[in-house]
Design an enzyme around this catalytic site. Structure first.
Site, PDB file in Angstrom:
ATOM      1  CB  THR A 165      -0.906  -0.248   1.302  1.00 40.39           C
ATOM      2  OG1 THR A 165      -1.827  -1.245   1.166  1.00 40.39           O
ATOM      3  CG2 THR A 165      -1.684   1.143   1.364  1.00 40.39           C
ATOM      4  NE  ARG A 193      -9.956  -6.293   2.562  1.00 40.97           N
ATOM      5  CZ  ARG A 193      -8.931  -5.687   2.630  1.00 40.97           C
ATOM      6  NH1 ARG A 193      -8.597  -5.017   1.572  1.00 40.97           N
ATOM      7  NH2 ARG A 193      -8.113  -5.744   3.853  1.00 40.97           N
ATOM      8  N   GLY A 217      -1.123  -2.157   6.252  1.00 36.18           N
ATOM      9  CA  GLY A 217      -0.932  -3.385   6.829  1.00 36.18           C
ATOM     10  C   GLY A 217      -2.272  -3.970   6.830  1.00 36.18           C
TER      11      GLY A 217
HETATM   12  N1  GLY Z   1      -4.179  -1.881   4.392  1.00 36.25           N
HETATM   13  C1  GLY Z   1      -4.534  -2.112   3.081  1.00 36.25           C
HETATM   14  C2  GLY Z   1      -5.686  -3.048   3.096  1.00 36.25           C
HETATM   15  O1  GLY Z   1      -5.969  -3.865   3.969  1.00 36.25           O
HETATM   16  O2  GLY Z   1      -6.476  -2.960   2.065  1.00 36.25           O
END
Ligand code: GLY
Length: 295
Positions: A165, A193, A217
């Site tokens: 990310t 999601r 994370g």
């Molecule tokens: N931290 C990025 C995600 O879990 O989508």
């Protein structure tokens, strides 16, 4: 007190292979320098974080924009958010199909101002109405992302969190802060999601009364702890940016066993970063100082 404008960037908490770590961190340094240059031109922390994240979205080594990980159907589903701390204006997109620069679309949502968060095809429709081109998704899917997805579906790798990310925080000379985050989320995630990155207070938050933060994370854990808002509250209660970052990541691990990292800047331009993963690439550019990076 004079504030020296600053941009701090991350390229994701995770485990970048040893031989790639220096280049991964260097990408963050380059993005931070570009963000600071934009801050200098415009005087705007918001412009700075958008520019820094846009550069990393175009870099296929990171899990955002081009090169982002794939969902269970082998498609890109992108999340991004940007927030500025003076007016608390924000814009975000989630579960959005392939577009080259999700953070610029999030920025357009912020400017439009009618809503804060658009999802899926609604986000795509908003982007097209604002003049963003819908690319051929195949042009944004890298061999590495496809390989990783195949390995997960074949049971050769764990389903789940992808790392990589990207995010940025900035503070201008007047103490105005901003934060931005962009991601493809998790490898082989269920369709629909949405992770922490586009959710204000979870993956992204900015408030001039405290500071700005971008998390990276395990999204489900970061969402449950509203981690970036938590960091800002710790700063209001007197913690330094570094103390707040350390405490937030300690809480992520202790309370939920979550893995991740965070970058923080407070309203005086002081920075903090922390992780409980093997690596979290970062780059820092501050006016009057040499830019540097680490992982
Ligand atoms: N931290 C990025 C995600 O879990 O989508």
């Amino acid at each position: 007190m004079t504030i020296q404008p600053v941009v701090l960037v991350h390229g994701g908490a995770g485990e970048v292979p040893e031989g790639m770590r220096a280049a991964h961190a260097e990408g963050c340094r380059v993005a931070a320098i570009a963000g600071l240059a934009r801050l200098r031109e415009t005087g705007s922390a918001l412009e700075a974080v958008v520019r820094a994240v846009e550069i990393l979205e175009d870099d296929p080594r990171y899990n955002a924009g081009t090169g982002a990980c794939l969902d269970e159907e082998g498609a890109l589903a992108l999340d991004a958010a940007v927030m500025e701390g003076t007016s608390l204006r924000a814009g975000a997109v989630c579960a959005m199909p392939a577009f080259r620069s999700p953070i610029r679309i999030a920025r357009a949502v912020l400017e439009d101002g009618r809503h804060v968060l658009y999802a899926g095809e609604g986000a795509a429709r908003f982007a097209i109405e604002r003049g963003f081109e819908r690319p051929d998704p195949a042009a944004m899917i890298t061999d590495a992302a496809r390989e990783r997805w195949k390995n997960v579906l074949a049971g050769r790798a764990d389903r789940g969190w992808a790392g990589g990310t990207v995010g940025a925080v900035a503070c201008d000379a007047e103490g105005r802060v901003a934060a931005a985050t962009s991601t493809g989320g998790m490898v082989a995630k269920r369709v629909g999601r949405v992770g922490d990155s586009p959710i204000l207070g979870a993956g992204t938050y900015a408030d001039d009364e405290s500071g700005a933060a971008s998390a990276t994370g395990e999204g489900e854990a970061i969402l449950r702890l509203t981690l970036t808002r938590h960091v800002c509250e710790l700063i209001v209660r007197g913690a330094s940016a570094q103390e707040a970052a350390d405490a937030a990541i300690a809480r992520l691990g202790a309370k939920l066993g979550g893995a991740g990292g965070i970058i923080v800047v407070d309203r005086l331009g002081r920075i903090g970063h922390a992780r409980n993963t093997h690596t979290m690439s970062w780059g820092l550019a501050r006016e009057g100082h040499d830019a540097h990076s680490g992982h």
